[in-house]
Scaffold this motif. Structure first.
Motif, PDB file in Angstrom:
ATOM      1  N   ARG A 172       0.826  -1.207   0.000  1.00 35.04           N
ATOM      2  CA  ARG A 172       0.000   0.000   0.000  1.00 35.04           C
ATOM      3  C   ARG A 172       0.859   1.255   0.000  1.00 35.04           C
ATOM      4  NH1 ARG A 172      -2.771  -2.778   4.144  1.00 35.04           N
ATOM      5  NH2 ARG A 172      -1.650  -1.506   5.663  1.00 35.04           N
ATOM      6  N   GLY A 173       0.603   2.131  -0.979  1.00 32.19           N
ATOM      7  CA  GLY A 173       1.296   3.409  -1.017  1.00 32.19           C
ATOM      8  C   GLY A 173       2.739   3.342  -1.467  1.00 32.19           C
ATOM      9  N   LYS A 174       3.181   2.177  -1.958  1.00 34.95           N
ATOM     10  CA  LYS A 174       4.573   2.018  -2.373  1.00 34.95           C
ATOM     11  C   LYS A 174       4.634   1.429  -3.777  1.00 34.95           C
ATOM     12  CE  LYS A 174       6.181   1.214   2.382  1.00 34.95           C
ATOM     13  NZ  LYS A 174       6.980   2.437   2.512  1.00 34.95           N
ATOM     14  N   ASP A 175       5.731   1.691  -4.471  1.00 34.20           N
ATOM     15  CA  ASP A 175       5.932   1.133  -5.797  1.00 34.20           C
ATOM     16  C   ASP A 175       6.335  -0.338  -5.701  1.00 34.20           C
ATOM     17  OD1 ASP A 175       5.406   3.584  -7.000  1.00 34.20           O
ATOM     18  OD2 ASP A 175       7.524   4.204  -6.921  1.00 34.20           O
ATOM     19  N   TYR A 176       6.091  -1.066  -6.778  1.00 30.17           N
ATOM     20  CA  TYR A 176       6.541  -2.456  -6.878  1.00 30.17           C
ATOM     21  C   TYR A 176       8.056  -2.518  -6.739  1.00 30.17           C
ATOM     22  CZ  TYR A 176       8.127  -6.664  -9.355  1.00 30.17           C
ATOM     23  OH  TYR A 176       8.769  -7.823  -9.716  1.00 30.17           O
ATOM     24  N   ARG A 177       8.528  -3.489  -5.960  1.00 24.14           N
ATOM     25  CA  ARG A 177       9.968  -3.681  -5.778  1.00 24.14           C
ATOM     26  C   ARG A 177      10.316  -5.156  -5.910  1.00 24.14           C
ATOM     27  NH1 ARG A 177      12.589   0.434  -2.951  1.00 24.14           N
ATOM     28  NH2 ARG A 177      14.478  -0.696  -3.568  1.00 24.14           N
ATOM     29  N   LYS A 178      11.490  -5.406  -6.496  1.00 19.77           N
ATOM     30  CA  LYS A 178      12.010  -6.770  -6.607  1.00 19.77           C
ATOM     31  C   LYS A 178      13.385  -6.819  -5.950  1.00 19.77           C
ATOM     32  CE  LYS A 178      11.799  -8.854 -10.633  1.00 19.77           C
ATOM     33  NZ  LYS A 178      12.155  -9.247 -12.033  1.00 19.77           N
ATOM     34  N   TYR A 179      13.598  -7.869  -5.155  1.00 14.75           N
ATOM     35  CA  TYR A 179      14.867  -8.033  -4.451  1.00 14.75           C
ATOM     36  C   TYR A 179      15.492  -9.377  -4.820  1.00 14.75           C
ATOM     37  CZ  TYR A 179      12.647  -4.405  -1.602  1.00 14.75           C
ATOM     38  OH  TYR A 179      11.999  -3.267  -1.183  1.00 14.75           O
ATOM     39  N   ARG A 180      16.806  -9.381  -4.930  1.00 12.79           N
ATOM     40  CA  ARG A 180      17.564 -10.597  -5.251  1.00 12.79           C
ATOM     41  C   ARG A 180      17.031 -11.243  -6.531  1.00 12.79           C
ATOM     42  NH1 ARG A 180      16.738  -9.949  -0.018  1.00 12.79           N
ATOM     43  NH2 ARG A 180      18.570  -9.741   1.327  1.00 12.79           N
ATOM     44  N   SER A 181      16.981 -10.455  -7.574  1.00 15.38           N
ATOM     45  CA  SER A 181      16.431 -10.902  -8.850  1.00 15.38           C
ATOM     46  C   SER A 181      17.210 -12.093  -9.399  1.00 15.38           C
ATOM     47  CB  SER A 181      16.473  -9.749  -9.856  1.00 15.38           C
ATOM     48  OG  SER A 181      15.948 -10.155 -11.096  1.00 15.38           O
ATOM     49  N   LYS A 182      16.471 -13.071  -9.911  1.00 12.44           N
ATOM     50  CA  LYS A 182      17.068 -14.271 -10.501  1.00 12.44           C
ATOM     51  C   LYS A 182      16.626 -14.390 -11.954  1.00 12.44           C
ATOM     52  CE  LYS A 182      18.191 -15.452  -6.221  1.00 12.44           C
ATOM     53  NZ  LYS A 182      19.562 -15.346  -5.695  1.00 12.44           N
ATOM     54  N   ASP A 183      17.439 -15.046 -12.765  1.00 11.09           N
ATOM     55  CA  ASP A 183      17.057 -15.350 -14.136  1.00 11.09           C
ATOM     56  C   ASP A 183      16.164 -16.587 -14.136  1.00 11.09           C
ATOM     57  OD1 ASP A 183      18.566 -13.265 -15.183  1.00 11.09           O
ATOM     58  OD2 ASP A 183      20.379 -14.501 -15.310  1.00 11.09           O
ATOM     59  N   ASN A 184      14.941 -16.441 -14.663  1.00 11.46           N
ATOM     60  CA  ASN A 184      13.985 -17.548 -14.731  1.00 11.46           C
ATOM     61  C   ASN A 184      13.879 -18.287 -13.395  1.00 11.46           C
ATOM     62  OD1 ASN A 184      13.551 -17.123 -17.567  1.00 11.46           O
ATOM     63  ND2 ASN A 184      15.535 -18.138 -17.930  1.00 11.46           N
ATOM     64  N   PRO A 185      13.502 -17.589 -12.347  1.00 11.54           N
ATOM     65  CA  PRO A 185      13.483 -18.209 -11.014  1.00 11.54           C
ATOM     66  C   PRO A 185      12.449 -19.325 -10.895  1.00 11.54           C
ATOM     67  CG  PRO A 185      12.346 -16.102 -10.969  1.00 11.54           C
ATOM     68  CD  PRO A 185      12.991 -16.215 -12.327  1.00 11.54           C
ATOM     69  N   LEU A 186      12.863 -20.440 -10.304  1.00  9.52           N
ATOM     70  CA  LEU A 186      11.932 -21.531 -10.025  1.00  9.52           C
ATOM     71  C   LEU A 186      11.160 -21.264  -8.736  1.00  9.52           C
ATOM     72  CD1 LEU A 186      14.193 -24.608 -10.893  1.00  9.52           C
ATOM     73  CD2 LEU A 186      12.405 -23.559 -12.299  1.00  9.52           C
ATOM     74  N   SER A 187      11.664 -20.329  -7.944  1.00 11.96           N
ATOM     75  CA  SER A 187      11.011 -19.965  -6.684  1.00 11.96           C
ATOM     76  C   SER A 187      10.832 -18.453  -6.643  1.00 11.96           C
ATOM     77  CB  SER A 187      11.855 -20.423  -5.494  1.00 11.96           C
ATOM     78  OG  SER A 187      12.087 -21.816  -5.530  1.00 11.96           O
ATOM     79  N   ARG A 188       9.584 -18.013  -6.474  1.00 18.94           N
ATOM     80  CA  ARG A 188       9.280 -16.585  -6.356  1.00 18.94           C
ATOM     81  C   ARG A 188       8.377 -16.371  -5.152  1.00 18.94           C
ATOM     82  NH1 ARG A 188       6.753 -14.399 -11.826  1.00 18.94           N
ATOM     83  NH2 ARG A 188       6.921 -12.402 -10.706  1.00 18.94           N
ATOM     84  N   VAL A 189       8.746 -15.427  -4.324  1.00 18.37           N
ATOM     85  CA  VAL A 189       7.936 -15.079  -3.160  1.00 18.37           C
ATOM     86  C   VAL A 189       7.431 -13.657  -3.352  1.00 18.37           C
ATOM     87  CG1 VAL A 189       7.878 -14.808  -0.658  1.00 18.37           C
ATOM     88  CG2 VAL A 189       9.308 -16.596  -1.690  1.00 18.37           C
ATOM     89  N   PHE A 190       6.109 -13.487  -3.313  1.00 20.10           N
ATOM     90  CA  PHE A 190       5.491 -12.178  -3.512  1.00 20.10           C
ATOM     91  C   PHE A 190       4.773 -11.786  -2.221  1.00 20.10           C
ATOM     92  CE2 PHE A 190       4.803  -9.974  -7.696  1.00 20.10           C
ATOM     93  CZ  PHE A 190       4.433  -8.739  -7.173  1.00 20.10           C
ATOM     94  N   VAL A 191       4.915 -10.523  -1.820  1.00 16.85           N
ATOM     95  CA  VAL A 191       4.267 -10.016  -0.611  1.00 16.85           C
ATOM     96  C   VAL A 191       3.371  -8.847  -0.993  1.00 16.85           C
ATOM     97  CG1 VAL A 191       4.589  -9.093   1.714  1.00 16.85           C
ATOM     98  CG2 VAL A 191       6.289 -10.674   0.750  1.00 16.85           C
ATOM     99  N   ILE A 192       2.091  -8.933  -0.605  1.00 20.61           N
ATOM    100  CA  ILE A 192       1.145  -7.856  -0.873  1.00 20.61           C
ATOM    101  C   ILE A 192       0.354  -7.550   0.394  1.00 20.61           C
ATOM    102  CG2 ILE A 192       0.927  -8.490  -3.312  1.00 20.61           C
ATOM    103  CD1 ILE A 192      -1.811  -9.706  -2.644  1.00 20.61           C
ATOM    104  N   ASN A 193      -0.337  -6.418   0.368  1.00 22.76           N
ATOM    105  CA  ASN A 193      -1.189  -6.006   1.484  1.00 22.76           C
ATOM    106  C   ASN A 193      -2.664  -6.206   1.158  1.00 22.76           C
ATOM    107  OD1 ASN A 193       0.984  -3.297   2.032  1.00 22.76           O
ATOM    108  ND2 ASN A 193       0.610  -4.890   3.538  1.00 22.76           N
TER     109      ASN A 193
END
Length: 264
Positions: free
Chosen positions: A46-67
């Motif tokens: 909420r109130g923040k831009d999308y951010r990605k941390y520790r970017s991987k090429d074609n990641p088999l594991s992705r964790v997304f956090v939303i409000n």
């Protein structure tokens, strides 16, 4: 004797955490999944831009956090246009397949903010599996913290943490600050303690046995126990079920005596 294994190289696919706060839970999840497990983690808060941390090429594991739309558990009840719109955005804009993701809802049982126990009980019975909830509009497992998510941090550094009591998350945060307990210090060893503390707490709650295929019975047992304790003592016993999601994802495994505490 209980043996705990931490699986650092496990592929967990797509994982979505839906949280009420914009600071504490995202920071904690970033530390766990980013620093400890080195997964790509993305956030749209909420109130923040999308951010990605520790970017991987074609990641088999992705964790997304939303409000949720606001910091209140009622905003995960169905129908929910806000979450539906956000899910569509995750799919179309970020290629995050929500329908095939493991979903976890992290909320505090601080009765100063989440004030409707009847609704909470209903949600605990419906949101019982991270990937499939027959009869409910979407998958997802509801994981409460008593009184707040900081109980997870406490359990990483405190033996017999379940017997620490707090009336609100505010007072729990103050206790952590006063004792210099910080989530940034969580590592493999402290995470093992957190798992043991959870198992110990469940054993004290009428020998509550958790079932990762259907968490509703155990979830309701914990809730009823905590509500009764709060009614009698005006405080909650410190406990966070965040650890359940790590067990559900297979990032943490328990062997040699797990049946004493629950099924995996």
């Amino acid at each position: 004797m209980m043996k705990i294994s931490i699986n650092k190289n496990k592929s967990i696919g797509k994982v979505l955490y839906i949280v009420e706060g914009v600071k504490t839970e995202p920071f904690l999840l970033d530390h766990i999944f980013g620093k400890l497990f080195d997964y790509q983690i993305e956030m749209s808060l909420r109130g923040k831009d999308y951010r990605k941390y520790r970017s991987k090429d074609n990641p088999l594991s992705r964790v997304f956090v939303i409000n949720t739309e606001q910091s209140n558990i009622k905003y995960i009840n169905e129908p929910n246009d806000y979450l539906d719109k956000l899910f569509t955005e995750l799919i179309t804009k970020y290629s995050f397949d929500v329908d095939n993701a493991a979903i976890y809802y992290l909320f505090d049982r601080d009765d100063h903010s989440n004030t409707d126990p009847v609704l909470i009980k209903q949600l605990l019975s419906k949101l019982k599996n991270s990937r499939n909830n027959p009869g409910f509009d979407r998958q997802g497992m509801l994981l409460l913290s008593y009184p707040a998510i900081e109980s997870f941090t406490l359990s990483n550094f405190t033996h017999d943490s379940f017997n620490n009591v707090f009336d609100t998350g505010k007072h729990l945060k103050q206790y952590l600050n006063d004792n210099k307990i910080n989530h940034r210090k969580i590592d493999d060893d402290t995470l093992e303690l957190a798992v043991k503390e959870l198992m110990s707490a469940l054993k004290q709650i009428n020998g509550c046995k958790y079932d990762l295929d259907d968490l509703s019975e155990c979830n309701n047992e914990v809730f009823d126990y905590e509500e009764a304790y709060k009614s009698q003592n005006d405080v909650y016993k410190a406990l966070s079920l965040l650890t359940i999601s790590l067990l559900d994802l297979g990032l943490v495994e328990i062997s040699e005596g797990e049946n004493e505490y629950g099924t995996v």
